[in-house]
Write a protein that holds these residues in place. Structure first.
Motif, PDB file in Angstrom:
ATOM      1  N   GLU A  26       0.805  -1.217   0.000  1.00 58.83           N
ATOM      2  CA  GLU A  26       0.000   0.000   0.000  1.00 58.83           C
ATOM      3  C   GLU A  26       0.844   1.275   0.000  1.00 58.83           C
ATOM      4  N   LEU A  27       1.890   1.296   0.790  1.00 61.06           N
ATOM      5  CA  LEU A  27       2.670   2.522   0.962  1.00 61.06           C
ATOM      6  C   LEU A  27       3.791   2.629  -0.065  1.00 61.06           C
ATOM      7  N   ASP A  28       3.965   3.836  -0.594  1.00 58.29           N
ATOM      8  CA  ASP A  28       5.116   4.151  -1.414  1.00 58.29           C
ATOM      9  C   ASP A  28       5.661   5.494  -0.940  1.00 58.29           C
ATOM     10  N   LEU A  29       6.700   5.992  -1.586  1.00 60.33           N
ATOM     11  CA  LEU A  29       7.353   7.219  -1.131  1.00 60.33           C
ATOM     12  C   LEU A  29       6.404   8.410  -1.157  1.00 60.33           C
ATOM     13  N   ASP A  30       5.601   8.535  -2.199  1.00 60.41           N
ATOM     14  CA  ASP A  30       4.670   9.671  -2.297  1.00 60.41           C
ATOM     15  C   ASP A  30       3.603   9.625  -1.207  1.00 60.41           C
ATOM     16  N   MET A  31       3.098   8.430  -0.897  1.00 64.78           N
ATOM     17  CA  MET A  31       2.088   8.286   0.144  1.00 64.78           C
ATOM     18  C   MET A  31       2.672   8.638   1.517  1.00 64.78           C
ATOM     19  N   VAL A  32       3.887   8.168   1.778  1.00 64.72           N
ATOM     20  CA  VAL A  32       4.529   8.460   3.064  1.00 64.72           C
ATOM     21  C   VAL A  32       4.792   9.957   3.188  1.00 64.72           C
ATOM     22  N   LYS A  33       5.253  10.590   2.115  1.00 66.19           N
ATOM     23  CA  LYS A  33       5.484  12.045   2.134  1.00 66.19           C
ATOM     24  C   LYS A  33       4.188  12.796   2.426  1.00 66.19           C
ATOM     25  N   MET A  34       3.100  12.367   1.807  1.00 64.27           N
ATOM     26  CA  MET A  34       1.818  13.033   2.011  1.00 64.27           C
ATOM     27  C   MET A  34       1.352  12.889   3.465  1.00 64.27           C
ATOM     28  N   ILE A  35       1.479  11.694   4.030  1.00 64.57           N
ATOM     29  CA  ILE A  35       1.046  11.470   5.412  1.00 64.57           C
ATOM     30  C   ILE A  35       1.899  12.276   6.375  1.00 64.57           C
ATOM     31  N   LEU A  36       3.217  12.255   6.172  1.00 64.93           N
ATOM     32  CA  LEU A  36       4.101  12.996   7.067  1.00 64.93           C
ATOM     33  C   LEU A  36       3.911  14.506   6.948  1.00 64.93           C
ATOM     34  N   SER A  37       3.611  14.993   5.761  1.00 64.28           N
ATOM     35  CA  SER A  37       3.395  16.434   5.611  1.00 64.28           C
ATOM     36  C   SER A  37       2.125  16.890   6.322  1.00 64.28           C
ATOM     37  N   GLU A  38       1.136  16.008   6.454  1.00 66.54           N
ATOM     38  CA  GLU A  38      -0.072  16.340   7.213  1.00 66.54           C
ATOM     39  C   GLU A  38       0.252  16.577   8.686  1.00 66.54           C
ATOM     40  N   TYR A  39       1.278  15.889   9.191  1.00 64.64           N
ATOM     41  CA  TYR A  39       1.692  16.043  10.585  1.00 64.64           C
ATOM     42  C   TYR A  39       2.879  16.991  10.721  1.00 64.64           C
ATOM     43  N   LYS A  40       3.178  17.733   9.667  1.00 63.01           N
ATOM     44  CA  LYS A  40       4.255  18.730   9.633  1.00 63.01           C
ATOM     45  C   LYS A  40       5.610  18.117   9.944  1.00 63.01           C
ATOM     46  N   ILE A  41       5.826  16.912   9.420  1.00 61.37           N
ATOM     47  CA  ILE A  41       7.123  16.235   9.525  1.00 61.37           C
ATOM     48  C   ILE A  41       7.742  16.270   8.135  1.00 61.37           C
ATOM     49  N   HIS A  42       8.844  17.022   8.000  1.00 59.72           N
ATOM     50  CA  HIS A  42       9.452  17.184   6.682  1.00 59.72           C
ATOM     51  C   HIS A  42      10.834  16.537   6.603  1.00 59.72           C
ATOM     52  N   ASN A  43      11.446  16.255   7.743  1.00 57.41           N
ATOM     53  CA  ASN A  43      12.746  15.598   7.789  1.00 57.41           C
ATOM     54  C   ASN A  43      12.621  14.358   8.659  1.00 57.41           C
ATOM     55  N   ALA A  44      12.772  13.190   8.039  1.00 53.33           N
ATOM     56  CA  ALA A  44      12.631  11.958   8.800  1.00 53.33           C
ATOM     57  C   ALA A  44      13.295  10.806   8.056  1.00 53.33           C
ATOM     58  N   ASP A  45      13.722   9.837   8.832  1.00 59.50           N
ATOM     59  CA  ASP A  45      14.173   8.560   8.293  1.00 59.50           C
ATOM     60  C   ASP A  45      13.090   7.543   8.609  1.00 59.50           C
ATOM     61  N   VAL A  46      12.410   7.034   7.603  1.00 59.04           N
ATOM     62  CA  VAL A  46      11.313   6.089   7.783  1.00 59.04           C
ATOM     63  C   VAL A  46      11.794   4.710   7.340  1.00 59.04           C
ATOM     64  N   VAL A  47      11.754   3.753   8.285  1.00 55.96           N
ATOM     65  CA  VAL A  47      12.144   2.377   7.988  1.00 55.96           C
ATOM     66  C   VAL A  47      10.949   1.491   8.306  1.00 55.96           C
ATOM     67  N   LEU A  48      10.465   0.772   7.317  1.00 55.89           N
ATOM     68  CA  LEU A  48       9.336  -0.140   7.497  1.00 55.89           C
ATOM     69  C   LEU A  48       9.857  -1.567   7.454  1.00 55.89           C
ATOM     70  N   LYS A  49       9.617  -2.298   8.551  1.00 52.36           N
ATOM     71  CA  LYS A  49      10.121  -3.665   8.654  1.00 52.36           C
ATOM     72  C   LYS A  49       9.044  -4.704   8.372  1.00 52.36           C
ATOM     73  N   SER A  50       7.818  -4.255   8.112  1.00 55.15           N
ATOM     74  CA  SER A  50       6.734  -5.162   7.747  1.00 55.15           C
ATOM     75  C   SER A  50       5.851  -4.454   6.725  1.00 55.15           C
ATOM     76  N   ASP A  51       4.932  -5.201   6.133  1.00 55.89           N
ATOM     77  CA  ASP A  51       4.008  -4.624   5.156  1.00 55.89           C
ATOM     78  C   ASP A  51       2.966  -3.807   5.913  1.00 55.89           C
ATOM     79  N   CYS A  52       3.118  -2.505   5.936  1.00 55.46           N
ATOM     80  CA  CYS A  52       2.274  -1.616   6.734  1.00 55.46           C
ATOM     81  C   CYS A  52       1.202  -0.953   5.880  1.00 55.46           C
ATOM     82  N   THR A  53       0.119  -0.594   6.535  1.00 59.42           N
ATOM     83  CA  THR A  53      -0.933   0.180   5.886  1.00 59.42           C
ATOM     84  C   THR A  53      -0.778   1.634   6.297  1.00 59.42           C
TER      85      THR A  53
END
Length: 83
Positions: A12-39
Motif C-alpha cells: 500500500e505505501l510508497d514514497l509519495d504516500m509516506v510524504k503526504m502522510i508525514l506532511s499532514e503532521y508537519k514532519i518534513h525531515n525523517a528517516d522512515v524504515v518499514l520492517k513489515s508490510d504496513c498500511t
C-alpha cells in the motif's frame, strides 16, 4: 529531507504516500524504515503514538452461535392450561 526504506515489499505505501502522510503532521525531515508490510492507518497510528497493536485470541462458545429466540425456547417451561 525524507529517507524512506523498507525491508519487505509494501503493498500500500510508497514514497509519495509516506510524504503526504508525514506532511499532514508537519514532519518534513525523517528517516522512515518499514520492517513489515504496513498500511497507511498503521503508519498514522505510529506517528500519533496513541495505539498499541497486541496479538489477541477470539473465543466463541457454541452458545454464542444460536439466536435469542432459540435460547428462550429451551429455557421456557411448558405450561399446561386447564379449561
Amino acid at each position: 529531507m525524507l529517507v524512506f526504506s523498507f525491508q519487505v515489499p509494501q503493498s500500500e505505501l510508497d514514497l509519495d504516500m509516506v510524504k503526504m502522510i508525514l506532511s499532514e503532521y508537519k514532519i518534513h525531515n525523517a528517516d522512515v524504515v518499514l520492517k513489515s508490510d504496513c498500511t497507511s492507518d498503521e503508519l498514522i497510528d505510529v506517528i500519533e503514538g496513541n495505539r498499541v497493536y497486541i496479538p489477541c485470541i477470539y473465543v466463541l462458545n457454541k452458545i454464542d452461535q444460536i439466536s435469542i429466540e432459540v435460547c428462550c425456547i429451551y429455557h421456557c417451561t411448558y405450561s399446561y392450561y386447564y379449561i
